[in-house]
Enzyme design. Structure first.
Site, PDB file in Angstrom:
ATOM      1  N   HIS A 820       0.847  -1.187   0.000  1.00  0.00           N
ATOM      2  CA  HIS A 820       0.000   0.000   0.000  1.00  0.00           C
ATOM      3  C   HIS A 820       0.889   1.247   0.000  1.00  0.00           C
ATOM      4  CE1 HIS A 820      -3.235  -2.708   1.929  1.00  0.00           C
ATOM      5  NE2 HIS A 820      -3.428  -2.599   0.629  1.00  0.00           N
ATOM      6  N   GLU A 823       1.290   3.839   2.869  1.00  0.00           N
ATOM      7  CA  GLU A 823       1.813   3.392   4.163  1.00  0.00           C
ATOM      8  C   GLU A 823       3.337   3.449   4.158  1.00  0.00           C
ATOM      9  OE1 GLU A 823      -2.098   0.530   4.559  1.00  0.00           O
ATOM     10  OE2 GLU A 823      -0.131  -0.401   4.410  1.00  0.00           O
ATOM     11  N   HIS A 917       2.956  -3.274   6.983  1.00  0.00           N
ATOM     12  CA  HIS A 917       1.927  -2.284   6.615  1.00  0.00           C
ATOM     13  C   HIS A 917       1.956  -1.104   7.574  1.00  0.00           C
ATOM     14  CE1 HIS A 917      -0.798  -4.426   3.670  1.00  0.00           C
ATOM     15  NE2 HIS A 917       0.038  -5.391   4.018  1.00  0.00           N
ATOM     16  N   GLU A1002       1.453  -4.165  11.396  1.00  0.00           N
ATOM     17  CA  GLU A1002       0.881  -2.836  11.198  1.00  0.00           C
ATOM     18  C   GLU A1002       1.591  -1.835  12.108  1.00  0.00           C
ATOM     19  OE1 GLU A1002      -1.645  -2.010   9.215  1.00  0.00           O
ATOM     20  OE2 GLU A1002      -2.663  -3.898   8.738  1.00  0.00           O
TER      21      GLU A1002
HETATM   22 ZN   LIG Z   1      -1.906  -1.750   4.360  1.00  0.00          ZN
END
Ligand SMILES: [Zn+2]
Length: 1120
Positions: A820, A823, A917, A1002
């Protein structure tokens, strides 16, 4: 009068009304006093007795409070009294005293009886009260209890419809009137009843048709003018409550605008603002105004991305085909429909929605319940022959090192160009180390000025390691060299001003020399000249030729703490009022477009009256800038390429600013329904003046930051088919410190694809004879960029059989990041991991000796380069393509999955897979993993799961991280498999490839609310530390999982492992289920939006409109 009618005696045949029986019942052991009284009331026919009993009950319930009312309700008292009411209502002239007593009693009981509304309707009591009211409008003694009962009736939505039909809305308008100090209690009840009735759309329509909206506004103004000592705030609030409910319908909003409601509420609110106790009025007014604010479309010709990248193969049902098949102009039609058009129950049918209890398991809808889907299915879906081509990426499995001379280490020495540089071992990133102060650049010889290209002499031109293998390399190199002068011209131009060659130099008059800060000592992986070379090889869709200063100079993490901001009370409200002022005072609005990518030439207005904007560089994302007031700008972000939405990420340049003036910036087309900008996160700013005076760094900046729903309508096409959605505004205010500065703003610390290439080049130069490092091109992206694949491990100790064997058989750890593009924090964590892996520390060497690392540091280079937030050039979220990736459309995913399939096919399934992420709505760093048991537990299907066998090893790594990494929070981790995630890397690698320890890691974009960094915003140093601590955790994991080592130190290590997996005991209450990894459940209860849909707002109490008024608002997002 005979109050025991046949109907009632029929119903009570089992208790005939003989006095003996009654007395016996009264005396029955166990009967409570309440039962005795109720039985007497039910059985007596004498009016005076009834009155006496009602008197007693009224007194009992007045004194006894809630508990006695509860007993009364539980013993069936409500129904008995309602029946009595209906019976009396049938009389030609019912006793007023009786009616008074009955209603007084019902007024006490009603609010405590959850089924009061239904009971009243089923018993036929509604009309008795309504008729009584109609006949006694002047009889205030009777009017009050009747209205009180009516208020309770009206809170039931079915009743509200039926009461509206009986003319009760009109009736209420007769009761309420202009300001008067008399009968304020009565007035308040009437207003509340009216507000409840107006929740029904039918009633709201009725009120609009009869011109009651202007009437209500006039009444409100009257009270506002006369209630100078604010004694009747509650009445004023109730009037607003009525307006609020009428404006839930489109016609109501129109009537409100036509009646000049915006100006009236704006002006009254402005007068209320200084009095804190009037906040509820200001807040409700603000809510109404936001709802009624005419919806606008975004000031864009189309919401499709400005840039289009033609795909060779467009699948007919894909998002791109859909996007471009729409006729022009369809994509952003303003949708004025009500948010809740289809949801409101507004029928005569007895749909008993009042008992509509939410299914507590409804929130778990997304959890995978199919056990077969949860079981790993390591079926080889592709023939091995097809996978064999991937063998070339795994030379380490067959390498025999026979040509190596281990003593000299030559076989692994860096390439010629690298070798000319002194090897500098890098420091393992840890947030402990504070950077040394920079050497004053002013003492340095000046770097090249505008006319001269930057020095080149030690710029390696060697790009072969990441060159595109399909192209003949020599030719490519030639082109690169030839293109270099062009690059340098471009680069020097951009370096001297970024946009259009105008910048600090030109304006400072004396042709100041741009001094490149000497960051080499602090940023061993950064080299401005090398960066320019890397940029040249990067293919962007818009064909960028400029370089942003921050990427060129580099970022040295500041050594001061950046605290999570405490929100100042009333910030959001004042920002919203400023927005509303645009409508109230339209002549104050400039509406001057100062930057516009949709216009071919993108005119730069330079009249000295406005800021200059630019974002035409790698990862830049600004589509349009509109000056709305002298020091306020609306900014519009570009959609992801080949898409019409996904905007959150931003990165742009600002210049021509005035010093010491607060500028307000509003990004007006954000999409997520909430953001950490509401919880203390600041934007990042990079000042070029600061950079050249020795502080090249991104700093958290901005005040008055908030994120709220705005009046720009979001097309249903861009909102997944949902109508009536709006965009969100992220607003922040900045006061610039330096004259003639060029400043950059970003959502998070930028990390471009060219930066990655530069870092990889520098990392490669750090190889030592002990390090085995290979960089290959996994594939080419749709945009023609290379997707690098790294292999890092330790060289074998010798070419001896044992050592080679140990080398080849090390377990594989597979890491990926940055699928992504928005990010960027994931890239900084990855940088920390890579630096650790290439460092000379004994721990790093030990780790390299333990594993073979296969790393794809950027799964979506095209998205990163082009400033996308979420997608690749195919307009799709690549982390939703893992089930069936397409080689044409999702090459990086296709080939990464193939590598994993190959590994499984040859029996070398990775020990750990982790995809890095960033998380936009939560704090800390945490992991999502996969566990059958924890998933099954969440769905309460425990019966079938008791026999499930599961190794708890998936918990070890997160547990280790929580011990090692200060930013990591174990309690935020989740191991539940969601249906919506079945095509993500984590779930597919776990289920199909069979990696038990398959994770998404994350990292917060905001900061931490636990551990050492509690209360601080996250910086690159903390992110890099996270990446290096991940490596340390892997080393510990290795020690725990190695059978060899277990044999050697079995007792100690076994203890440790069982200690680590002590979660075994508390596993019965597994981690909190998180709805979506990228958009978790909205746990922070903040009413920052202006929802038309106010059904979840029982008492219209908007005291909490501004979250800062709620002491609990700040840190509620940590999962408990
Ligand atoms: Zn992500």
């Amino acid at each position: 009068m005979d109050y025991s009618s046949s109907r009632r005696t029929d119903r009570h045949t089992r208790s005939p009304c003989s006095p003996e029986k009654t007395r016996k019942e009264i005396m029955t052991k166990g009967s409570s006093g309440m039962e005795v009284i109720l039985t007497s009331l039910e059985n007596t026919r004498d009016l005076q007795t009834i009155l006496n009993i009602l008197c007693i009950l009224n007194e009992l319930l007045t004194v006894g409070g809630g508990r006695r009312v509860g007993v009364f309700v539980s013993k069936g008292g409500t129904a008995i009294v309602l029946q009595l009411l209906v019976q009396s209502g049938k009389e030609a002239s019912p006793s007023e005293e009786l009616m008074l007593h009955l209603h007084s009693l019902l007024a006490k009981v009603g609010p405590k009886d959850r089924k009061f509304g239904i009971k009243a309707r089923l018993n036929g009591a509604l009309n008795v009260t309504v008729n009584l009211l109609k006949q006694n409008l002047q009889n205030h003694k009777l009017l009050l209890p009747c209205l009180q009962v009516l208020r309770v009736y009206s809170s039931n939505s079915v009743n509200a419809v039926s009461l509206g039909k009986s003319g009760v809305v009109e009736l209420m308008f007769k009761v309420i009137g202009p300001y008067s100090k008399k009968n304020t209690t009565l007035l308040k009840v009437a207003l509340d009843t009216l507000a409840a009735l107006l929740k029904s759309k039918m009633n709201a329509r009725r009120a609009v048709d009869r011109a009651h909206v202007p009437a209500l506004l006039a009444i409100y103004q009257d009270w506002h003018r006369n209630d100078t000592r604010h004694r009747h705030m509650l009445i004023r609030k109730s009037i607003l409550g009525c307006i609020k409910n009428i404006t839930n319908i489109k016609l109501g909003r129109k009537a409100f605008i036509d009646a000049d409601g915006m100006r009236i509420l704006y002006n009254t609110s402005a007068e209320c603002l200084p009095v804190r106790t009037l906040d509820p009025l200001v807040n409700t007014s603000s809510l109404i105004m936001r709802k009624c604010f005419p919806k606008n479309r975004l000031p864009l010709p189309t919401i499709k991305s400005v840039f289009h990248h033609p795909l060779q193969h467009v699948p007919a049902s894909g998002p791109v085909a859909q996007l471009y098949s729409q006729p022009p102009g369809v994509d952003d039609v303003v949708d004025e429909s009500d948010d809740n058009e289809d949801t409101e129950v507004d029928t005569e049918n007895d749909t008993e929605n009042e008992e509509d209890e939410k299914d507590p398991r409804a929130q778990n809808d997304d959890i995978e319940t199919d056990i077969n889907k949860l079981r790993s299915r390591q079926v080889l879906t592709r023939p091995f022959e097809e996978l064999r081509v991937y063998e070339r990426f795994f030379r380490e499995f067959s390498e025999d090192f026979q040509d190596c001379e281990f003593e000299s280490g030559k076989s692994t020495s860096p390439s010629a160009s690298d070798a000319s540089k002194p090897l500098r071992s890098i420091i393992i990133p840890t947030a402990h180390s504070t950077p040394r102060p920079l050497t004053d650049p002013r003492n340095k010889p000046p770097r090249p000025d505008k006319g001269e290209p930057p020095r080149l002499k030690d710029t390696p031109v060697d790009l072969d390691s990441i060159s595109i293998s399909k192209a003949p390399e020599s030719k490519l190199e030639l082109e690169l060299v030839q293109g270099l002068s062009q690059l340098l011209l471009d680069a020097s131009q951009s370096v001297n001003g970024g946009c259009g060659g105008e910048g600090p130099q030109e304006e400072s008059g004396e042709q100041a020399v741009l001094e490149v800060p000497d960051t080499a000592a602090l940023l061993p992986l950064h080299d401005p000249d090398l960066y320019l070379v890397m940029v040249k090889g990067t293919c962007s869709v818009p064909g960028y030729t400029e370089v942003a200063y921050p990427d060129y100079f580099g970022h040295v993490a500041p050594n001061f703490r950046e605290h999570i901001l405490e929100r100042v009370y009333g910030v959001q409200r004042s920002k919203i009022f400023q927005d509303i002022e645009r409508l109230i005072h339209p002549t104050d609005i400039l509406d001057k477009v100062v930057y516009d990518l949709d216009l071919q030439s993108c005119p730069v207005i330079d009249d000295g009256e406005c800021l200059k904007f630019n974002s035409q560089f790698e990862s830049g994302n600004l589509r349009k800038a509109i000056q709305v007031r002298k020091f306020e700008y609306d900014l519009v972000l570009n959609s992801d390429i080949n898409s019409n939405h996904y905007h959150q990420w931003f990165y742009f340049e600002v210049s021509s600013m005035r010093v010491g003036v607060p500028y307000r910036f509003n990004i007006i087309n954000c999409e997520k329904s909430n953001s950490q900008f509401n919880y203390g996160m600041q934007v990042l700013m990079y000042s070029v003046q600061d950079a050249i005076s020795g502080s090249p760094r991104w700093v958290r900046t901005g005040s008055d930051i908030c994120y709220y729903k705005n009046h720009f309508s979001r097309s249903s096409i861009a909102a997944g088919g949902q109508k009536g959605k709006s965009y969100y505004t992220m607003t922040f205010t900045v006061t610039f410190q330096h004259k003639d500065d060029v400043c950059y703003f970003a959502y998070h610390y930028p990390y471009t694809y060219s930066t990655l290439k530069m870092h990889l080049q520098k990392l490669r130069a750090l190889r030592t004879p002990q390090i085995y490092y290979r960089q290959e091109q996994l594939c080419e992206t749709l945009g023609g960029n290379c997707c690098p694949l790294l292999t890092i491990t330790a060289m074998p100790e010798s070419t001896g059989n044992d050592h080679i064997c140990q080398f080849r058989n090390r377990p594989v750890v597979f890491l990926t990041a940055r699928v992504h593009p928005g990010e960027t924090n994931a890239s900084w964590v990855m940088k920390g991991t890579l630096e650790f892996l290439m460092s000379s520390s004994p721990l790093a060497q030990s780790l390299r000796e333990s594993y073979i690392f296969k790393i794809i540091p950027m799964l979506n280079p095209d998205g990163v380069i082009n400033g996308n937030h979420r997608c690749s050039l195919s307009g799709e979220d690549l982390n939703r393509q893992w089930l069936t990736p397409s080689a044409e459309l999702h090459p990086t995913i296709y080939h990464t999955k193939s590598l994993l399939q190959y590994l499984t096919a040859i029996g070398r399934t990775p020990l750990v897979f982790c995809d890095y992420h960033g998380h936009s709505r939560k704090k800390n760093v945490f992991m999502y993993g996969c566990s059958i048991k924890e998933t099954v537990w969440q769905t309460n299907v425990s019966a079938s799961s008791s026999d499930l066998q599961e190794d708890l090893g998936y918990r070890t790594l997160p547990k280790l991280l929580s011990q090692l990494a200060p930013a990591f929070s174990l309690s935020s981790c989740s191991f539940v498999v969601e249906r919506s995630k079945e095509s993500t890397a984590r779930v597919v690698v776990w289920r199909e490839i069979g990696v038990q320890r398959s994770y998404t890691m994350e990292s917060t974009l905001c900061g931490c609310d636990q551990g050492k960094y509690k209360g601080l915003q996250i910086g690159t140093r903390e992110l890099e530390e996270m990446g290096s601590q991940f490596c340390v955790a892997l080393l510990r994991l290795r020690r725990l999982t190695s059978p060899l080592e277990l044999r050697n130190h079995h007792t100690h290590l076994l203890d440790m492992e069982s200690d680590l997996i002590e979660t075994r005991c508390n596993i019965t209450c597994p981690t909190t289920y998180v709805m979506e990894e990228d958009e978790p459940a909205f746990l922070e209860e903040v009413d920052y939006s202006a929802e038309s849909d106010e059904e979840n707002d029982p008492d219209a109490d908007h005291a909490h409109l501004d979250p800062s008024s709620d002491p609990e608002f700040t840190h509620q997002d940590s999962l408990t």
